[in-house]
Design a protein around this motif. Structure first.
Motif, PDB file in Angstrom:
ATOM      1  N   ARG A 148      -9.061  -7.693  -5.379  1.00  0.00           N
ATOM      2  CA  ARG A 148      -8.028  -6.668  -5.529  1.00  0.00           C
ATOM      3  C   ARG A 148      -6.662  -7.221  -5.137  1.00  0.00           C
ATOM      4  NH1 ARG A 148     -10.599  -0.741  -3.772  1.00  0.00           N
ATOM      5  NH2 ARG A 148     -12.427  -0.866  -5.145  1.00  0.00           N
ATOM      6  N   SER A 157      -5.287  -9.317  -7.975  1.00  0.00           N
ATOM      7  CA  SER A 157      -4.847  -8.479  -9.098  1.00  0.00           C
ATOM      8  C   SER A 157      -3.468  -7.886  -8.825  1.00  0.00           C
ATOM      9  CB  SER A 157      -5.865  -7.359  -9.350  1.00  0.00           C
ATOM     10  OG  SER A 157      -7.119  -7.885  -9.725  1.00  0.00           O
ATOM     11  N   ASP A 191      -7.958  -0.343  -7.291  1.00  0.00           N
ATOM     12  CA  ASP A 191      -9.154  -0.806  -7.995  1.00  0.00           C
ATOM     13  C   ASP A 191      -8.844  -0.970  -9.477  1.00  0.00           C
ATOM     14  OD1 ASP A 191      -9.059   1.770  -9.030  1.00  0.00           O
ATOM     15  OD2 ASP A 191     -10.678   2.525  -7.759  1.00  0.00           O
ATOM     16  N   GLU A 192      -9.866  -1.259 -10.277  1.00  0.00           N
ATOM     17  CA  GLU A 192      -9.661  -1.470 -11.713  1.00  0.00           C
ATOM     18  C   GLU A 192      -9.112  -0.215 -12.385  1.00  0.00           C
ATOM     19  OE1 GLU A 192     -13.289  -2.770 -13.430  1.00  0.00           O
ATOM     20  OE2 GLU A 192     -13.312  -4.716 -12.398  1.00  0.00           O
ATOM     21  N   ASN A 193      -9.473   0.948 -11.881  1.00  0.00           N
ATOM     22  CA  ASN A 193      -9.063   2.203 -12.513  1.00  0.00           C
ATOM     23  C   ASN A 193      -7.579   2.503 -12.344  1.00  0.00           C
ATOM     24  OD1 ASN A 193     -11.734   2.776 -13.331  1.00  0.00           O
ATOM     25  ND2 ASN A 193     -12.208   3.622 -11.314  1.00  0.00           N
TER      26      ASN A 193
END
Length: 477
Positions: free
Chosen positions: A385, A388, A455-457
Protein backbone atom coordinates in the motif's frame (compact mmCIF):
# COMPACT_ATOMS: atom_id res chain seq x y z
CA UNK A 1 -13.22 57.13 43.67
CA UNK A 2 -13.06 55.53 40.23
CA UNK A 3 -9.30 55.14 40.11
CA UNK A 4 -8.06 51.81 38.76
CA UNK A 5 -4.72 50.31 39.70
CA UNK A 6 -3.56 48.14 36.85
CA UNK A 7 -1.36 45.24 37.91
CA UNK A 8 1.11 43.55 35.59
CA UNK A 9 -0.08 40.11 34.57
CA UNK A 10 -3.66 40.68 35.79
CA UNK A 11 -6.33 41.17 33.08
CA UNK A 12 -7.81 44.67 33.27
CA UNK A 13 -11.38 43.40 33.45
CA UNK A 14 -10.45 41.36 36.55
CA UNK A 15 -9.02 44.49 38.20
CA UNK A 16 -12.27 46.34 37.47
CA UNK A 17 -14.33 43.50 39.01
CA UNK A 18 -12.18 43.50 42.14
CA UNK A 19 -12.41 47.30 42.47
CA UNK A 20 -16.22 47.42 42.20
CA UNK A 21 -16.57 44.46 44.59
CA UNK A 22 -14.36 46.19 47.14
CA UNK A 23 -16.56 49.32 46.94
CA UNK A 24 -19.70 47.24 47.51
CA UNK A 25 -18.27 45.26 50.42
CA UNK A 26 -16.78 48.38 52.07
CA UNK A 27 -20.05 50.28 51.78
CA UNK A 28 -18.73 52.84 49.29
CA UNK A 29 -21.45 51.58 46.94
CA UNK A 30 -24.77 50.96 48.69
CA UNK A 31 -27.59 48.54 47.72
CA UNK A 32 -29.69 50.12 44.99
CA UNK A 33 -27.05 52.73 44.19
CA UNK A 34 -26.67 53.67 40.52
CA UNK A 35 -23.29 53.00 38.88
CA UNK A 36 -21.82 55.39 36.32
CA UNK A 37 -22.56 54.57 32.69
CA UNK A 38 -20.30 52.17 30.79
CA UNK A 39 -18.90 55.09 28.77
CA UNK A 40 -18.04 57.07 31.90
CA UNK A 41 -16.42 54.05 33.57
CA UNK A 42 -14.36 53.46 30.43
CA UNK A 43 -13.21 57.08 30.59
CA UNK A 44 -12.45 56.86 34.32
CA UNK A 45 -10.46 53.67 33.89
CA UNK A 46 -8.92 54.71 30.56
CA UNK A 47 -9.89 51.43 28.90
CA UNK A 48 -12.10 50.33 26.04
CA UNK A 49 -15.82 50.20 26.72
CA UNK A 50 -15.80 46.47 25.82
CA UNK A 51 -13.50 45.81 28.78
CA UNK A 52 -15.95 47.54 31.13
CA UNK A 53 -18.86 45.59 29.62
CA UNK A 54 -16.95 42.33 30.19
CA UNK A 55 -16.36 43.19 33.86
CA UNK A 56 -19.97 44.25 34.46
CA UNK A 57 -21.25 41.08 32.78
CA UNK A 58 -19.20 39.03 35.24
CA UNK A 59 -20.60 40.99 38.20
CA UNK A 60 -24.15 40.47 36.90
CA UNK A 61 -23.54 36.72 36.64
CA UNK A 62 -22.23 36.74 40.21
CA UNK A 63 -25.37 38.55 41.35
CA UNK A 64 -23.69 41.67 42.76
CA UNK A 65 -25.17 44.11 40.29
CA UNK A 66 -28.29 44.20 38.10
CA UNK A 67 -29.13 45.94 34.86
CA UNK A 68 -32.45 47.68 34.25
CA UNK A 69 -33.23 48.43 30.64
CA UNK A 70 -33.40 52.17 30.04
CA UNK A 71 -32.30 52.97 33.59
CA UNK A 72 -28.74 51.70 33.89
CA UNK A 73 -26.75 49.52 36.26
CA UNK A 74 -27.43 49.25 40.02
CA UNK A 75 -26.00 47.49 43.05
CA UNK A 76 -28.31 44.56 43.83
CA UNK A 77 -30.63 45.36 46.76
CA UNK A 78 -31.64 41.78 47.49
CA UNK A 79 -29.73 38.61 48.20
CA UNK A 80 -30.94 36.58 45.22
CA UNK A 81 -28.06 35.47 43.09
CA UNK A 82 -25.39 37.15 45.17
CA UNK A 83 -22.31 35.06 45.83
CA UNK A 84 -21.70 35.86 49.50
CA UNK A 85 -18.28 34.25 49.45
CA UNK A 86 -15.51 34.85 46.92
CA UNK A 87 -15.97 32.57 43.92
CA UNK A 88 -13.19 31.02 41.89
CA UNK A 89 -12.96 32.36 38.36
CA UNK A 90 -12.75 28.96 36.66
CA UNK A 91 -12.53 30.60 33.27
CA UNK A 92 -8.99 31.75 34.07
CA UNK A 93 -8.03 28.20 34.98
CA UNK A 94 -9.64 26.71 31.89
CA UNK A 95 -7.83 29.20 29.66
CA UNK A 96 -4.58 27.58 30.84
CA UNK A 97 -5.73 24.03 30.02
CA UNK A 98 -3.28 22.78 27.39
CA UNK A 99 -5.49 19.78 26.64
CA UNK A 100 -8.45 21.97 25.64
CA UNK A 101 -6.57 23.86 22.94
CA UNK A 102 -7.68 22.10 19.78
CA UNK A 103 -6.53 23.45 16.43
CA UNK A 104 -9.50 24.56 14.27
CA UNK A 105 -8.18 22.46 11.38
CA UNK A 106 -8.22 19.39 13.63
CA UNK A 107 -11.79 20.15 14.66
CA UNK A 108 -12.87 20.31 11.03
CA UNK A 109 -11.15 17.01 10.22
CA UNK A 110 -12.68 15.22 13.20
CA UNK A 111 -16.09 16.60 12.34
CA UNK A 112 -15.80 15.23 8.79
CA UNK A 113 -14.68 11.83 10.12
CA UNK A 114 -17.67 11.64 12.48
CA UNK A 115 -20.05 12.44 9.64
CA UNK A 116 -18.96 9.21 7.91
CA UNK A 117 -19.29 10.95 4.55
CA UNK A 118 -18.60 8.49 1.72
CA UNK A 119 -16.95 11.34 -0.18
CA UNK A 120 -14.25 11.64 2.50
CA UNK A 121 -10.97 9.73 2.32
CA UNK A 122 -9.44 9.57 5.80
CA UNK A 123 -5.65 9.45 5.54
CA UNK A 124 -5.31 11.52 8.72
CA UNK A 125 -6.10 8.96 11.43
CA UNK A 126 -2.90 7.44 12.80
CA UNK A 127 -4.12 3.85 13.09
CA UNK A 128 -4.33 0.73 10.99
CA UNK A 129 -7.68 0.23 9.26
CA UNK A 130 -9.71 -2.61 10.72
CA UNK A 131 -9.16 -4.87 7.69
CA UNK A 132 -5.41 -4.97 8.38
CA UNK A 133 -5.39 -5.66 12.12
CA UNK A 134 -4.31 -9.29 12.63
CA UNK A 135 -6.86 -11.60 14.19
CA UNK A 136 -5.88 -14.14 16.83
CA UNK A 137 -7.86 -17.01 18.31
CA UNK A 138 -7.86 -17.07 22.09
CA UNK A 139 -8.66 -20.05 24.33
CA UNK A 140 -11.85 -19.86 26.40
CA UNK A 141 -11.30 -17.54 29.36
CA UNK A 142 -13.51 -17.23 32.43
CA UNK A 143 -13.89 -14.31 34.79
CA UNK A 144 -12.32 -16.43 37.50
CA UNK A 145 -9.27 -16.95 35.28
CA UNK A 146 -8.58 -13.19 35.34
CA UNK A 147 -9.23 -12.92 39.07
CA UNK A 148 -6.84 -15.76 39.85
CA UNK A 149 -4.01 -14.38 37.72
CA UNK A 150 -1.30 -13.66 40.28
CA UNK A 151 1.68 -12.83 38.09
CA UNK A 152 0.95 -9.10 38.02
CA UNK A 153 3.17 -6.71 39.97
CA UNK A 154 4.01 -3.00 39.80
CA UNK A 155 5.99 -3.49 36.58
CA UNK A 156 3.14 -5.36 34.88
CA UNK A 157 2.19 -8.90 33.89
CA UNK A 158 5.34 -11.05 34.10
CA UNK A 159 4.52 -13.46 31.22
CA UNK A 160 3.93 -10.47 28.92
CA UNK A 161 7.24 -8.90 29.92
CA UNK A 162 8.96 -12.21 29.25
CA UNK A 163 7.28 -12.49 25.84
CA UNK A 164 8.38 -8.96 24.90
CA UNK A 165 11.90 -9.82 25.99
CA UNK A 166 11.95 -12.93 23.79
CA UNK A 167 10.48 -11.06 20.82
CA UNK A 168 13.13 -8.35 21.06
CA UNK A 169 15.86 -10.98 21.23
CA UNK A 170 14.43 -12.63 18.12
CA UNK A 171 14.03 -9.39 16.13
CA UNK A 172 17.13 -7.45 17.11
CA UNK A 173 19.48 -9.92 18.79
CA UNK A 174 19.74 -8.12 22.12
CA UNK A 175 18.14 -8.71 25.46
CA UNK A 176 15.65 -6.57 27.36
CA UNK A 177 15.48 -8.38 30.70
CA UNK A 178 11.93 -8.68 32.02
CA UNK A 179 12.91 -6.79 35.19
CA UNK A 180 13.92 -3.82 33.00
CA UNK A 181 10.48 -3.63 31.37
CA UNK A 182 7.59 -1.56 32.65
CA UNK A 183 4.26 -2.35 30.98
CA UNK A 184 2.23 0.81 30.32
CA UNK A 185 -1.22 1.68 29.08
CA UNK A 186 0.13 2.65 25.66
CA UNK A 187 3.27 4.52 24.69
CA UNK A 188 1.90 7.88 25.82
CA UNK A 189 1.56 6.72 29.41
CA UNK A 190 5.25 5.82 29.35
CA UNK A 191 6.02 9.31 28.08
CA UNK A 192 3.75 10.88 30.71
CA UNK A 193 5.49 9.01 33.54
CA UNK A 194 8.89 10.11 32.27
CA UNK A 195 7.79 13.76 32.26
CA UNK A 196 6.40 13.46 35.78
CA UNK A 197 9.30 11.57 37.38
CA UNK A 198 12.50 12.33 35.47
CA UNK A 199 11.83 15.92 34.38
CA UNK A 200 10.43 19.00 36.06
CA UNK A 201 8.73 22.21 35.00
CA UNK A 202 11.12 24.49 33.13
CA UNK A 203 13.39 21.69 31.87
CA UNK A 204 14.43 21.72 28.22
CA UNK A 205 13.95 18.75 25.88
CA UNK A 206 15.30 18.45 22.33
CA UNK A 207 13.15 16.74 19.71
CA UNK A 208 13.30 16.25 15.97
CA UNK A 209 11.81 18.96 13.77
CA UNK A 210 9.24 18.00 12.57
CA UNK A 211 7.98 15.56 15.21
CA UNK A 212 4.68 14.16 16.47
CA UNK A 213 5.85 15.17 19.96
CA UNK A 214 5.37 18.80 18.91
CA UNK A 215 1.61 18.19 18.79
CA UNK A 216 1.27 16.57 22.24
CA UNK A 217 -0.19 18.86 24.94
CA UNK A 218 1.41 16.89 27.79
CA UNK A 219 4.68 18.83 27.44
CA UNK A 220 3.00 22.19 27.81
CA UNK A 221 0.88 20.87 30.68
CA UNK A 222 4.04 19.70 32.46
CA UNK A 223 5.87 22.98 31.80
CA UNK A 224 8.52 21.29 29.64
CA UNK A 225 10.24 23.45 27.03
CA UNK A 226 10.54 21.76 23.64
CA UNK A 227 13.30 22.68 21.21
CA UNK A 228 13.17 21.37 17.65
CA UNK A 229 16.31 20.22 15.85
CA UNK A 230 16.24 20.09 12.06
CA UNK A 231 16.67 16.78 10.26
CA UNK A 232 18.38 15.72 7.05
CA UNK A 233 18.05 12.44 5.15
CA UNK A 234 20.10 10.58 7.80
CA UNK A 235 18.14 11.84 10.77
CA UNK A 236 18.53 14.52 13.43
CA UNK A 237 21.29 17.07 12.69
CA UNK A 238 23.95 16.49 15.34
CA UNK A 239 25.76 19.80 14.93
CA UNK A 240 22.51 21.65 15.58
CA UNK A 241 21.69 19.28 18.45
CA UNK A 242 25.00 19.88 20.19
CA UNK A 243 24.47 23.62 19.92
CA UNK A 244 20.98 23.19 21.36
CA UNK A 245 22.27 21.08 24.27
CA UNK A 246 24.84 23.71 25.20
CA UNK A 247 22.61 26.74 24.64
CA UNK A 248 19.48 25.52 26.43
CA UNK A 249 20.95 23.02 28.93
CA UNK A 250 18.89 20.22 27.42
CA UNK A 251 17.95 17.54 29.98
CA UNK A 252 16.79 14.85 27.51
CA UNK A 253 16.84 14.11 23.78
CA UNK A 254 13.67 12.44 22.41
CA UNK A 255 13.85 10.81 19.01
CA UNK A 256 11.83 8.46 16.80
CA UNK A 257 14.75 7.11 14.72
CA UNK A 258 12.94 4.35 12.80
CA UNK A 259 10.15 5.28 10.36
CA UNK A 260 9.85 8.64 12.04
CA UNK A 261 6.46 10.18 12.64
CA UNK A 262 5.63 12.22 10.56
CA UNK A 263 8.41 12.11 7.94
CA UNK A 264 8.85 8.33 7.67
CA UNK A 265 12.65 8.81 7.76
CA UNK A 266 14.98 6.18 9.20
CA UNK A 267 18.15 7.32 10.92
CA UNK A 268 21.32 5.84 9.45
CA UNK A 269 23.52 3.55 11.55
CA UNK A 270 26.38 6.05 11.40
CA UNK A 271 24.10 8.83 12.66
CA UNK A 272 22.75 6.58 15.44
CA UNK A 273 26.26 5.79 16.65
CA UNK A 274 27.23 9.48 16.56
CA UNK A 275 24.04 10.49 18.41
CA UNK A 276 24.73 7.99 21.17
CA UNK A 277 28.32 9.22 21.51
CA UNK A 278 27.26 12.88 21.59
CA UNK A 279 24.70 12.29 24.35
CA UNK A 280 27.19 10.20 26.32
CA UNK A 281 29.68 13.09 26.21
CA UNK A 282 27.10 15.51 27.62
CA UNK A 283 25.55 12.91 29.95
CA UNK A 284 22.13 13.54 28.44
CA UNK A 285 19.76 10.54 28.30
CA UNK A 286 17.98 9.59 25.08
CA UNK A 287 14.34 8.63 24.87
CA UNK A 288 13.86 6.32 21.88
CA UNK A 289 10.32 5.95 20.56
CA UNK A 290 10.21 2.70 18.56
CA UNK A 291 6.48 2.04 18.32
CA UNK A 292 6.70 1.08 14.63
CA UNK A 293 9.36 -1.58 15.24
CA UNK A 294 7.11 -4.40 13.97
CA UNK A 295 6.38 -2.66 10.68
CA UNK A 296 9.79 -2.67 9.02
CA UNK A 297 10.13 -3.28 5.26
CA UNK A 298 13.87 -4.02 5.50
CA UNK A 299 15.65 -6.70 7.57
CA UNK A 300 15.72 -5.94 11.30
CA UNK A 301 19.50 -6.21 11.47
CA UNK A 302 19.70 -3.12 9.24
CA UNK A 303 17.87 -1.01 11.84
CA UNK A 304 19.67 -1.25 15.16
CA UNK A 305 17.75 0.37 18.03
CA UNK A 306 19.65 3.02 19.94
CA UNK A 307 18.90 0.88 22.99
CA UNK A 308 21.14 -1.85 21.62
CA UNK A 309 23.95 0.64 21.01
CA UNK A 310 23.71 2.13 24.50
CA UNK A 311 21.57 0.09 26.94
CA UNK A 312 22.28 2.28 29.98
CA UNK A 313 21.74 5.74 28.50
CA UNK A 314 18.66 5.04 26.36
CA UNK A 315 15.08 4.84 27.57
CA UNK A 316 13.23 2.65 25.07
CA UNK A 317 9.48 2.86 24.36
CA UNK A 318 7.73 0.10 22.42
CA UNK A 319 4.09 -0.63 21.69
CA UNK A 320 1.69 -3.23 20.34
CA UNK A 321 -1.03 -0.65 19.67
CA UNK A 322 0.24 0.08 16.16
CA UNK A 323 -0.30 -3.52 15.04
CA UNK A 324 -3.12 -4.71 17.32
CA UNK A 325 -5.18 -1.50 17.29
CA UNK A 326 -5.22 1.55 19.54
CA UNK A 327 -7.84 0.06 21.88
CA UNK A 328 -5.25 -2.55 22.94
CA UNK A 329 -3.36 0.19 24.81
CA UNK A 330 -0.28 -1.88 25.50
CA UNK A 331 3.11 -0.22 25.56
CA UNK A 332 6.33 -0.72 27.46
CA UNK A 333 9.33 1.16 28.67
CA UNK A 334 12.77 -0.36 29.01
CA UNK A 335 14.96 1.54 31.44
CA UNK A 336 17.48 0.81 34.19
CA UNK A 337 15.74 -1.20 36.92
CA UNK A 338 16.04 1.62 39.46
CA UNK A 339 14.35 4.03 37.05
CA UNK A 340 11.50 1.65 36.24
CA UNK A 341 10.88 1.03 39.93
CA UNK A 342 10.55 4.78 40.51
CA UNK A 343 8.21 5.13 37.53
CA UNK A 344 6.09 2.20 38.69
CA UNK A 345 5.90 3.65 42.20
CA UNK A 346 4.83 7.02 40.80
CA UNK A 347 2.12 5.40 38.71
CA UNK A 348 0.82 3.59 41.79
CA UNK A 349 0.76 6.82 43.80
CA UNK A 350 -1.19 8.51 41.00
CA UNK A 351 -3.58 5.55 41.09
CA UNK A 352 -3.02 4.75 37.40
CA UNK A 353 -3.82 1.07 37.74
CA UNK A 354 -2.93 -1.24 34.87
CA UNK A 355 -5.66 -3.69 33.93
CA UNK A 356 -4.75 -7.35 33.59
CA UNK A 357 -7.20 -7.82 30.71
CA UNK A 358 -5.28 -6.19 27.82
CA UNK A 359 -1.97 -7.51 29.18
CA UNK A 360 -3.16 -11.09 29.21
CA UNK A 361 -4.68 -10.78 25.74
CA UNK A 362 -1.52 -9.12 24.39
CA UNK A 363 0.55 -11.98 25.76
CA UNK A 364 -1.76 -14.52 24.12
CA UNK A 365 -1.23 -12.72 20.81
CA UNK A 366 2.57 -12.59 21.20
CA UNK A 367 2.76 -16.29 22.08
CA UNK A 368 0.35 -17.37 19.32
CA UNK A 369 2.15 -19.80 17.00
CA UNK A 370 0.96 -17.78 14.00
CA UNK A 371 2.06 -14.38 15.37
CA UNK A 372 5.22 -14.14 13.24
CA UNK A 373 3.52 -15.26 10.03
CA UNK A 374 0.63 -12.85 10.54
CA UNK A 375 2.97 -9.94 11.23
CA UNK A 376 4.98 -10.84 8.13
CA UNK A 377 1.79 -10.81 6.05
CA UNK A 378 0.79 -7.48 7.62
CA UNK A 379 4.15 -5.93 6.73
CA UNK A 380 3.89 -7.14 3.14
CA UNK A 381 0.42 -5.66 2.74
CA UNK A 382 1.40 -2.37 4.37
CA UNK A 383 4.50 -2.07 2.19
CA UNK A 384 2.44 -2.75 -0.94
CA UNK A 385 0.00 0.00 0.00
CA UNK A 386 2.89 2.34 0.77
CA UNK A 387 4.43 1.78 -2.66
CA UNK A 388 1.09 2.39 -4.38
CA UNK A 389 0.60 5.71 -2.58
CA UNK A 390 4.24 6.66 -3.17
CA UNK A 391 3.79 6.08 -6.90
CA UNK A 392 0.75 8.38 -6.96
CA UNK A 393 2.71 11.26 -5.42
CA UNK A 394 5.95 10.50 -7.25
CA UNK A 395 4.24 10.96 -10.61
CA UNK A 396 3.12 14.47 -9.68
CA UNK A 397 5.82 17.07 -10.28
CA UNK A 398 4.39 19.39 -7.63
CA UNK A 399 5.20 17.03 -4.74
CA UNK A 400 8.47 15.70 -3.35
CA UNK A 401 8.27 12.29 -1.64
CA UNK A 402 10.52 9.48 -0.41
CA UNK A 403 9.42 5.87 0.09
CA UNK A 404 9.87 4.97 3.80
CA UNK A 405 11.52 1.77 5.01
CA UNK A 406 8.62 0.97 7.33
CA UNK A 407 5.83 2.40 9.45
CA UNK A 408 2.58 4.10 8.40
CA UNK A 409 3.49 7.41 6.90
CA UNK A 410 4.56 9.13 3.70
CA UNK A 411 5.66 12.76 3.99
CA UNK A 412 4.92 14.79 0.88
CA UNK A 413 6.41 18.28 0.47
CA UNK A 414 4.92 20.95 -1.77
CA UNK A 415 7.78 22.01 -4.05
CA UNK A 416 6.50 25.56 -4.53
CA UNK A 417 7.01 26.48 -0.87
CA UNK A 418 4.64 27.42 1.91
CA UNK A 419 1.00 26.36 1.74
CA UNK A 420 -1.42 29.11 2.75
CA UNK A 421 -4.50 28.75 4.99
CA UNK A 422 -6.80 28.72 1.98
CA UNK A 423 -4.67 25.92 0.46
CA UNK A 424 -5.23 23.73 3.51
CA UNK A 425 -8.96 24.40 3.22
CA UNK A 426 -8.92 22.91 -0.28
CA UNK A 427 -7.98 19.51 1.17
CA UNK A 428 -11.08 19.62 3.36
CA UNK A 429 -13.30 20.80 0.54
CA UNK A 430 -12.15 17.88 -1.61
CA UNK A 431 -12.64 15.40 1.25
CA UNK A 432 -8.95 14.44 1.37
CA UNK A 433 -8.09 14.31 5.07
CA UNK A 434 -4.38 14.62 5.78
CA UNK A 435 -2.23 15.82 8.68
CA UNK A 436 -0.70 19.22 7.78
CA UNK A 437 2.93 19.92 8.62
CA UNK A 438 2.01 22.70 11.05
CA UNK A 439 0.78 19.97 13.43
CA UNK A 440 4.38 18.81 13.81
CA UNK A 441 6.47 21.93 13.30
CA UNK A 442 6.31 25.58 12.37
CA UNK A 443 6.73 24.56 8.72
CA UNK A 444 3.72 24.80 6.43
CA UNK A 445 4.87 23.09 3.26
CA UNK A 446 4.18 19.36 3.77
CA UNK A 447 1.49 16.78 4.50
CA UNK A 448 1.52 13.46 6.30
CA UNK A 449 -0.37 10.57 4.69
CA UNK A 450 -1.30 7.35 6.49
CA UNK A 451 -0.90 5.07 3.48
CA UNK A 452 -2.15 1.96 5.30
CA UNK A 453 -5.67 3.32 4.79
CA UNK A 454 -5.42 3.24 0.99
CA UNK A 455 -6.44 -0.12 -0.44
CA UNK A 456 -7.08 -1.10 -4.07
CA UNK A 457 -10.66 0.16 -3.84
CA UNK A 458 -9.82 3.73 -2.90
CA UNK A 459 -6.46 4.16 -4.67
CA UNK A 460 -8.23 5.68 -7.68
CA UNK A 461 -10.17 7.97 -5.32
CA UNK A 462 -6.86 9.18 -3.86
CA UNK A 463 -5.53 9.91 -7.35
CA UNK A 464 -8.60 11.94 -8.28
CA UNK A 465 -8.76 13.90 -5.03
CA UNK A 466 -5.01 14.60 -4.98
CA UNK A 467 -5.09 15.73 -8.59
CA UNK A 468 -8.01 18.08 -7.85
CA UNK A 469 -6.32 19.53 -4.75
CA UNK A 470 -2.99 19.96 -6.55
CA UNK A 471 -4.54 21.72 -9.54
CA UNK A 472 -6.52 24.13 -7.36
CA UNK A 473 -3.51 25.04 -5.20
CA UNK A 474 -1.26 25.46 -8.25
CA UNK A 475 -3.79 27.63 -10.12
CA UNK A 476 -4.23 29.90 -7.12
CA UNK A 477 -0.50 30.32 -6.48
Amino acid sequence: MWSLKKEKGVPVYVSIIELILSYIKNGDLLPGEHLPSERKLATYFQVNRSTVVHALDELVSLGWIIRKQGSGTFVNEGKWGISTTPRTDWRLYLEQNAFAKVDPFTEQIERLIKQSDTNVLDLYTGELPMDLIPSFSFPPLTWKHFLEEEQQNDLGYLPLRQSISRQTEKDYGFSLPSESLLITSGAQQALFLILQVLLQSGDSVAIEDPSFLYALPIFQAAGIRLYGVKMDQEGINLEALEKMIRQHRVKMVMVNPSFQNPTGKTMSLERRQALVKLCQNYQVPILEDDVFANLNFVPSDQILPLKKLDPENVLYIGSLSKILGSTTKIGWLSAPTSVNQQLAEARKMMDFSLSIFPQLLANLALTDKEFSSKITHLKQTVEQRGKSVFDVFDKMVEWDVTMPKGGFYIWATWKQGKLRPKDWTIFLQEGLLIAPSFFFSENQDSIRINFTRVDENNLLILKEKLRAVTQKIALDS
